[in-house]
Structures are given as structure tokens and as C-alpha cells.
Design an enzyme around this catalytic site. Structure first.
Site, PDB file in Angstrom:
ATOM      1  N   GLU A  76       1.096   6.996   7.029  1.00 24.47           N
ATOM      2  CA  GLU A  76       2.266   6.564   6.244  1.00 24.47           C
ATOM      3  C   GLU A  76       2.122   6.974   4.781  1.00 24.47           C
ATOM      4  O   GLU A  76       3.088   7.429   4.161  1.00 24.47           O
ATOM      5  CB  GLU A  76       2.422   5.043   6.306  1.00 24.47           C
ATOM      6  CG  GLU A  76       2.858   4.526   7.651  1.00 24.47           C
ATOM      7  CD  GLU A  76       3.080   3.022   7.654  1.00 24.47           C
ATOM      8  OE1 GLU A  76       3.637   2.524   8.641  1.00 24.47           O
ATOM      9  OE2 GLU A  76       2.707   2.338   6.689  1.00 24.47           O
ATOM     10  N   HIS A  81       8.504   3.091   9.287  1.00 23.50           N
ATOM     11  CA  HIS A  81       8.256   2.188  10.417  1.00 23.50           C
ATOM     12  C   HIS A  81       6.998   2.640  11.165  1.00 23.50           C
ATOM     13  O   HIS A  81       6.825   3.841  11.408  1.00 23.50           O
ATOM     14  CB  HIS A  81       9.469   2.195  11.350  1.00 23.50           C
ATOM     15  CG  HIS A  81       9.296   1.258  12.496  1.00 23.50           C
ATOM     16  ND1 HIS A  81       9.459  -0.105  12.360  1.00 23.50           N
ATOM     17  CD2 HIS A  81       8.920   1.471  13.774  1.00 23.50           C
ATOM     18  CE1 HIS A  81       9.187  -0.680  13.517  1.00 23.50           C
ATOM     19  NE2 HIS A  81       8.865   0.250  14.400  1.00 23.50           N
ATOM     20  N   ASP A 131      16.027  -0.410  12.382  1.00 23.98           N
ATOM     21  CA  ASP A 131      15.212   0.798  12.596  1.00 23.98           C
ATOM     22  C   ASP A 131      15.934   1.859  13.432  1.00 23.98           C
ATOM     23  O   ASP A 131      15.322   2.551  14.242  1.00 23.98           O
ATOM     24  CB  ASP A 131      13.875   0.437  13.266  1.00 23.98           C
ATOM     25  CG  ASP A 131      13.085  -0.586  12.462  1.00 23.98           C
ATOM     26  OD1 ASP A 131      13.110  -0.498  11.226  1.00 23.98           O
ATOM     27  OD2 ASP A 131      12.442  -1.460  13.062  1.00 23.98           O
ATOM     28  N   SER A 173       0.839  -1.211   0.000  1.00 24.43           N
ATOM     29  CA  SER A 173       0.000   0.000   0.000  1.00 24.43           C
ATOM     30  C   SER A 173       0.875   1.263   0.000  1.00 24.43           C
ATOM     31  O   SER A 173       0.502   2.288  -0.582  1.00 24.43           O
ATOM     32  CB  SER A 173      -0.977   0.005   1.178  1.00 24.43           C
ATOM     33  OG  SER A 173      -0.302   0.152   2.399  1.00 24.43           O
ATOM     34  N   ASN A 174       2.039   1.185   0.614  1.00 21.91           N
ATOM     35  CA  ASN A 174       2.951   2.337   0.554  1.00 21.91           C
ATOM     36  C   ASN A 174       3.513   2.514  -0.853  1.00 21.91           C
ATOM     37  O   ASN A 174       3.650   3.639  -1.334  1.00 21.91           O
ATOM     38  CB  ASN A 174       4.077   2.203   1.582  1.00 21.91           C
ATOM     39  CG  ASN A 174       3.624   2.610   2.971  1.00 21.91           C
ATOM     40  OD1 ASN A 174       3.516   3.794   3.277  1.00 21.91           O
ATOM     41  ND2 ASN A 174       3.304   1.632   3.806  1.00 21.91           N
ATOM     42  N   ARG A 222      23.386 -13.874   3.350  1.00 19.03           N
ATOM     43  CA  ARG A 222      22.714 -12.565   3.243  1.00 19.03           C
ATOM     44  C   ARG A 222      23.571 -11.608   2.425  1.00 19.03           C
ATOM     45  O   ARG A 222      23.065 -10.798   1.664  1.00 19.03           O
ATOM     46  CB  ARG A 222      22.440 -11.997   4.634  1.00 19.03           C
ATOM     47  CG  ARG A 222      21.285 -12.703   5.342  1.00 19.03           C
ATOM     48  CD  ARG A 222      21.067 -12.145   6.741  1.00 19.03           C
ATOM     49  NE  ARG A 222      20.971 -10.710   6.745  1.00 19.03           N
ATOM     50  CZ  ARG A 222      21.621  -9.898   7.580  1.00 19.03           C
ATOM     51  NH1 ARG A 222      22.390 -10.385   8.511  1.00 19.03           N
ATOM     52  NH2 ARG A 222      21.471  -8.594   7.500  1.00 19.03           N
ATOM     53  N   ASN A 243      13.429   4.025   5.004  1.00 18.29           N
ATOM     54  CA  ASN A 243      12.474   3.017   5.469  1.00 18.29           C
ATOM     55  C   ASN A 243      11.319   3.733   6.167  1.00 18.29           C
ATOM     56  O   ASN A 243      11.485   4.860   6.643  1.00 18.29           O
ATOM     57  CB  ASN A 243      13.153   2.061   6.457  1.00 18.29           C
ATOM     58  CG  ASN A 243      12.229   0.959   6.918  1.00 18.29           C
ATOM     59  OD1 ASN A 243      11.471   0.385   6.134  1.00 18.29           O
ATOM     60  ND2 ASN A 243      12.263   0.650   8.210  1.00 18.29           N
ATOM     61  N   ARG A 292      13.399  -7.683   5.326  1.00 15.28           N
ATOM     62  CA  ARG A 292      14.762  -8.193   5.493  1.00 15.28           C
ATOM     63  C   ARG A 292      15.656  -7.073   5.996  1.00 15.28           C
ATOM     64  O   ARG A 292      15.509  -5.921   5.554  1.00 15.28           O
ATOM     65  CB  ARG A 292      15.326  -8.684   4.154  1.00 15.28           C
ATOM     66  CG  ARG A 292      14.814 -10.014   3.690  1.00 15.28           C
ATOM     67  CD  ARG A 292      15.330 -10.309   2.295  1.00 15.28           C
ATOM     68  NE  ARG A 292      16.759 -10.582   2.243  1.00 15.28           N
ATOM     69  CZ  ARG A 292      17.302 -11.754   2.504  1.00 15.28           C
ATOM     70  NH1 ARG A 292      16.535 -12.780   2.816  1.00 15.28           N
ATOM     71  NH2 ARG A 292      18.602 -11.942   2.444  1.00 15.28           N
ATOM     72  N   LEU A 344      19.081  -5.200   5.941  1.00 18.52           N
ATOM     73  CA  LEU A 344      20.129  -5.074   4.934  1.00 18.52           C
ATOM     74  C   LEU A 344      21.499  -5.300   5.584  1.00 18.52           C
ATOM     75  O   LEU A 344      21.729  -4.927   6.728  1.00 18.52           O
ATOM     76  CB  LEU A 344      20.102  -3.683   4.298  1.00 18.52           C
ATOM     77  CG  LEU A 344      18.767  -3.191   3.732  1.00 18.52           C
ATOM     78  CD1 LEU A 344      18.986  -1.913   2.919  1.00 18.52           C
ATOM     79  CD2 LEU A 344      18.075  -4.238   2.885  1.00 18.52           C
TER      80      LEU A 344
HETATM   81  C1  GRF Z   1       3.956  -0.551   6.758  1.00 11.65           C
HETATM   82  O1  GRF Z   1       2.987  -0.407   7.745  1.00 11.65           O
HETATM   83  C2  GRF Z   1       5.286  -0.103   7.247  1.00 11.65           C
HETATM   84  O2  GRF Z   1       5.228   0.702   8.356  1.00 11.65           O
HETATM   85  C3  GRF Z   1       6.007  -1.354   7.596  1.00 11.65           C
HETATM   86  O3  GRF Z   1       5.469  -2.349   6.760  1.00 11.65           O
HETATM   87  C4  GRF Z   1       4.159  -1.995   6.380  1.00 11.65           C
HETATM   88  C5  GRF Z   1       4.038  -2.221   4.905  1.00 11.65           C
HETATM   89  O4  GRF Z   1       2.717  -2.095   4.451  1.00 11.65           O
HETATM   90  N1  GRF Z   1       7.433  -1.166   7.418  1.00 11.65           N
HETATM   91  P1  GRF Z   1       2.413  -2.056   2.895  1.00 11.65           P
HETATM   92  O5  GRF Z   1       2.979  -3.332   2.283  1.00 11.65           O
HETATM   93  O6  GRF Z   1       3.044  -0.834   2.321  1.00 11.65           O
HETATM   94  O7  GRF Z   1       0.925  -2.030   2.786  1.00 11.65           O
END
Ligand code: GRF
Length: 203
Positions: free
Chosen positions: A175, A110, A146, A13-14, A66, A108, A92, A94
Site C-alpha cells: 500500500e 483497500h 469499495d 501509515s499511508n 451523515r 481510497n 466512514r 461517504l
Molecule cells: C489500510 O490498510 C487500508 O487498506 C485500509 O485502512 C488501513 C489504514 O492503515 N483502508 P493506516 O492508518 O494507513 O496505517
């Protein structure tokens, strides 16, 4: 034109919010060049394909370590001339090799107000702890989990009736606004790093 690689393992979704922001001109001077996943069945892959974005899958099982995995990913990103790596639900950690290859060019998002509740269960951990305010954080990626310099944060209240799901949904709404904004700031060269502090020139 800056070239962005979005990494996702799941729903995406992001990724969608970033694609939409580029289309709507909210992120100017950049394109999502490729979407990378470590999972064959990530729904994010479909979203990328629906938007004619190249997809690339790196399966962990195909690599012996890795670092081997990350070496292959970095070689690919270099071949694609990627400027910015955007982790969006990429599950994952990095390796230092990857982080060193893209210094301050990996972001990233979070789902908590870091440094509180890092790790894979930020929403559940915040709820269980009983905090009254939580939110989300966009940060540069360093070698820790993080722990990198914070670019943007936004907060929201936790209600009595919240469940992990309801809280996650509200955080994700934030987000989807915050991540494109952070990317736009980076593309415009408006993030200056002083030590751990990201000074934002958002005029
Ligand atoms: C998000 O809530 C983000 O905070 C976390 O993973 C989730 C990913 O959601 N790192 P999506 O796949 O973007 O819907």
C-alpha cells in the site's frame, strides 16, 4: 500546485507514506494541505502535526445526520480549495452528497483485490476464505462500499503460516508504494476514465 486532503481515522501509515513521497519528490506538483479525521485520538493527527500539516477533526457526534456531517466537510474542503481527497483508513462511508461534490476526485485504498472482500475486514475475510493470492487496490470512490473504478492493484501470495497480522503487514508495505504512485498519476493527469475502466498513461 494541487492541494490534497488526506482523511484518516487511525494509525496513518499511508498518510506517512504519502507525506514522505511528496518530500522525496515522488509526487510532484502537489502538497498535503490538510489532514482530516473523525477521531480525536487518531495517531494520524500526530503524524500530520509532526510534519506541519494542518489538521481538522469532524466528530460524528456533533452532527445530526451523515449528510449534515458531509456538508460541513465539503464546505471546509471547498474553503481550503482542495483538489483531491485521499481516504487512508477513514472508517466512514461517504454520502452521495460528498461523492457528487468531488467527482473522480476521491480515492481510497483497500487491503484486498477488489471486487473480492470489500468492507472493513478485507484482510481477515481473504484469509478465512482461503485465497492463495490477495493484495491491495486503489480506487476512485463512488457511492458504494469499495465499488468505484479501480486505479491500481498489486498482488501478493498468501502463505500457509500467514496470520491476519502477518498478511496485513505485507499488504501495508505494498500500500505504501501503490498509494503514492496512484496519487502521482492523478496529479500528472495520467488517469483517463472510460466507463469503469481507468486507463493509465504511465510512460
Ligand atoms: C489500510 O490498510 C487500508 O487498506 C485500509 O485502512 C488501513 C489504514 O492503515 N483502508 P493506516 O492508518 O494507513 O496505517
Amino acid at each position: 500546485m494541487k492541494k490534497i486532503a488526506v482523511f484518516a481515522s487511525g494509525n496513518g501509515s499511508n498518510l506517512q507514506a504519502i507525506i514522505d513521497a511528496v518530500k522525496q519528490g515522488k509526487i510532484k506538483g502537489a502538497e498535503v494541505k490538510v489532514m482530516v479525521s473523525d477521531k480525536k485520538d487518531a495517531y494520524a493527527l500526530k503524524r500530520a502535526q509532526n510534519n506541519n500539516i494542518e489538521t481538522k477533526i469532524f466528530l460524528p457526534a456533533d452532527f445530526s445526520s451523515r449528510e449534515d456531517y458531509d456538508r460541513a466537510v465539503v464546505a471546509y474542503l471547498r474553503a481550503m480549495q482542495i483538489d483531491l481527497v485521499v481516504l487512508a483508513g477513514f472508517m466512514r462511508l461517504l454520502t452521495p452528497y460528498f461523492v457528487a461534490a468531488f467527482p473522480n476526485r476521491i480515492m481510497n485504498i483497500h487491503p484486498s483485490l477488489l471486487p473480492a472482500f470489500p468492507g472493513a475486514h478485507g484482510v481477515a475475510d481473504a484469509l478465512a476464505y482461503g485465497v492463495k493470492v490477495t493484495g491491495c487496490t486503489v480506487h476512485f470512490v463512488d457511492e458504494g462500499m469499495d465499488t468505484g473504478p479501480i486505479i491500481l492493484q498489486e498482488s501478493l501470495p498468501v502463505y500457509n503460516h500467514d496470520t491476519e497480522e502477518s498478511l496485513r503487514q505485507r499488504i501495508q508495505k505494498l500500500e505504501h508504494r501503490l498509494y503514492p504512485h496512484a496519487i502521482a498519476l492523478w496529479v500528472q493527469g495520467k488517469i483517463k476514465l472510460e466507463g469503469r475502466r481507468c486507463l493509465i498513461d504511465d510512460k
